[in-house]
Design a protein around this motif. Sequence first.
Motif, PDB file in Angstrom:
ATOM      1  N   GLU A  95       0.859  -1.145  -0.100  1.00  0.00           N
ATOM      2  CA  GLU A  95       0.140  -0.008   0.023  1.00  0.00           C
ATOM      3  C   GLU A  95       1.133   1.416  -0.082  1.00  0.00           C
ATOM      4  O   GLU A  95       1.921   0.950   0.392  1.00  0.00           O
ATOM      5  CB  GLU A  95      -0.849   0.000   1.152  1.00  0.00           C
ATOM      6  CG  GLU A  95      -0.335   0.210   2.504  1.00  0.00           C
ATOM      7  CD  GLU A  95       0.335  -1.191   3.054  1.00  0.00           C
ATOM      8  OE1 GLU A  95       0.711  -1.123   4.344  1.00  0.00           O
ATOM      9  OE2 GLU A  95       0.273  -2.148   2.403  1.00  0.00           O
ATOM     10  N   VAL A  96       0.239   2.455  -0.475  1.00  0.00           N
ATOM     11  CA  VAL A  96       0.968   3.581  -0.488  1.00  0.00           C
ATOM     12  C   VAL A  96       1.173   4.189   0.937  1.00  0.00           C
ATOM     13  O   VAL A  96       0.116   4.167   1.599  1.00  0.00           O
ATOM     14  CB  VAL A  96       0.441   4.585  -1.304  1.00  0.00           C
ATOM     15  CG1 VAL A  96       1.122   6.015  -1.471  1.00  0.00           C
ATOM     16  CG2 VAL A  96       0.372   4.085  -2.766  1.00  0.00           C
ATOM     17  N   LYS A  97       2.283   4.446   1.389  1.00  0.00           N
ATOM     18  CA  LYS A  97       2.571   4.899   2.765  1.00  0.00           C
ATOM     19  C   LYS A  97       3.216   6.322   2.761  1.00  0.00           C
ATOM     20  O   LYS A  97       3.895   6.754   1.799  1.00  0.00           O
ATOM     21  CB  LYS A  97       3.358   4.021   3.478  1.00  0.00           C
ATOM     22  CG  LYS A  97       3.025   2.478   3.603  1.00  0.00           C
ATOM     23  CD  LYS A  97       4.110   1.917   4.322  1.00  0.00           C
ATOM     24  CE  LYS A  97       3.500   0.235   4.260  1.00  0.00           C
ATOM     25  NZ  LYS A  97       4.808  -0.503   4.814  1.00  0.00           N
ATOM     26  N   PRO A  98       3.011   7.177   3.742  1.00  0.00           N
ATOM     27  CA  PRO A  98       3.635   8.433   3.852  1.00  0.00           C
ATOM     28  C   PRO A  98       5.183   8.181   3.993  1.00  0.00           C
ATOM     29  O   PRO A  98       5.593   7.499   5.016  1.00  0.00           O
ATOM     30  CB  PRO A  98       3.002   9.204   4.887  1.00  0.00           C
ATOM     31  CG  PRO A  98       2.478   8.296   5.639  1.00  0.00           C
ATOM     32  CD  PRO A  98       1.982   7.087   4.941  1.00  0.00           C
ATOM     33  N   GLU A  99       6.013   9.129   3.505  1.00  0.00           N
ATOM     34  CA  GLU A  99       7.606   9.247   3.830  1.00  0.00           C
ATOM     35  C   GLU A  99       7.669  10.489   4.250  1.00  0.00           C
ATOM     36  O   GLU A  99       7.482  11.429   3.607  1.00  0.00           O
ATOM     37  CB  GLU A  99       8.340   8.793   2.622  1.00  0.00           C
ATOM     38  CG  GLU A  99       9.902   8.741   3.128  1.00  0.00           C
ATOM     39  CD  GLU A  99      10.397   8.323   1.954  1.00  0.00           C
ATOM     40  OE1 GLU A  99      11.776   8.304   2.310  1.00  0.00           O
ATOM     41  OE2 GLU A  99      10.123   8.193   0.605  1.00  0.00           O
ATOM     42  N   TRP A 138       5.080   6.957  -0.534  1.00  0.00           N
ATOM     43  CA  TRP A 138       6.177   5.835  -0.842  1.00  0.00           C
ATOM     44  C   TRP A 138       5.581   4.563  -0.925  1.00  0.00           C
ATOM     45  O   TRP A 138       4.398   4.284  -0.341  1.00  0.00           O
ATOM     46  CB  TRP A 138       6.907   5.946   0.374  1.00  0.00           C
ATOM     47  CG  TRP A 138       7.984   4.758   0.440  1.00  0.00           C
ATOM     48  CD1 TRP A 138       9.450   4.897  -0.042  1.00  0.00           C
ATOM     49  CD2 TRP A 138       8.165   3.396   1.059  1.00  0.00           C
ATOM     50  NE1 TRP A 138      10.029   3.908   0.186  1.00  0.00           N
ATOM     51  CE2 TRP A 138       9.331   2.832   0.697  1.00  0.00           C
ATOM     52  CE3 TRP A 138       6.959   2.752   1.702  1.00  0.00           C
ATOM     53  CZ2 TRP A 138       9.505   1.629   1.223  1.00  0.00           C
ATOM     54  CZ3 TRP A 138       7.494   1.573   2.125  1.00  0.00           C
ATOM     55  CH2 TRP A 138       8.786   0.942   1.825  1.00  0.00           C
ATOM     56  N   GLN A 139       5.982   3.892  -1.902  1.00  0.00           N
ATOM     57  CA  GLN A 139       5.322   2.205  -2.170  1.00  0.00           C
ATOM     58  C   GLN A 139       6.476   1.532  -2.256  1.00  0.00           C
ATOM     59  O   GLN A 139       7.706   1.874  -3.200  1.00  0.00           O
ATOM     60  CB  GLN A 139       4.548   2.577  -3.244  1.00  0.00           C
ATOM     61  CG  GLN A 139       3.656   1.033  -3.505  1.00  0.00           C
ATOM     62  CD  GLN A 139       2.812   1.154  -4.581  1.00  0.00           C
ATOM     63  OE1 GLN A 139       2.886   1.961  -5.548  1.00  0.00           O
ATOM     64  NE2 GLN A 139       1.584   0.553  -4.517  1.00  0.00           N
ATOM     65  N   LYS A 140       6.351   0.434  -1.895  1.00  0.00           N
ATOM     66  CA  LYS A 140       7.381  -1.014  -2.108  1.00  0.00           C
ATOM     67  C   LYS A 140       6.992  -1.770  -3.332  1.00  0.00           C
ATOM     68  O   LYS A 140       5.608  -2.079  -3.336  1.00  0.00           O
ATOM     69  CB  LYS A 140       7.819  -1.759  -1.101  1.00  0.00           C
ATOM     70  CG  LYS A 140       8.779  -2.650  -1.026  1.00  0.00           C
ATOM     71  CD  LYS A 140       9.228  -3.339   0.196  1.00  0.00           C
ATOM     72  CE  LYS A 140      10.229  -4.478   0.258  1.00  0.00           C
ATOM     73  NZ  LYS A 140      10.402  -4.785   1.371  1.00  0.00           N
TER      74      LYS A 140
END
Length: 173
Positions: free
Chosen positions: A110-114, A168-170
């Motif tokens: 999932e898209v996360k804040p960085e 941020w996304q892996k």
Amino acid sequence: MPLRVYIQMAADLKANEKQTLSVDFYHISSFQFQDPHFLESLLQEYERFEPYLRMAVTMFLTGQGYPPTKNLFYRCAIFNLPQLGKIRDLKTNSIGKLMSIQGTVTRTTEVKPELIVADFLCESCKAITTVEQSFRYTEPNHCSKADGSCQNTQDWSIMFGNSIFTDWQKIRV
């Protein structure tokens, strides 16, 4: 360099509330640089040039009437690189280099804040210190009070409302 293409991209960026300006490597390579080795240096030492590219994109977008806000952080993405590698080409000697790879995406998170830039409040004197983050949470080393009277090195509160975050996304390839 086709300036009108990037002027249109800037307008699209603003209209879609995006933060990344995509730049064609072919356009960069058509420019006459004073240093004949600049393009090779850009590819080999991208991590060193990336902050300056961010500043250049920010200056360009500001000149087009889209200045950054406190919580907006512009980036530059470069495409159409001269070589397209495979995932197995990624080795430790590739760290910091600008590369283009091809592969199949098998999984994403999932898209996360960085956290990119953080403002910290000194709990001793209430001064604000700004720290650019580099892939991990970093507090200030010392208080940045102008007169130098505060000796705080440990007691900080992060100011989330004043800090800059990005998505941020892996991706597993």
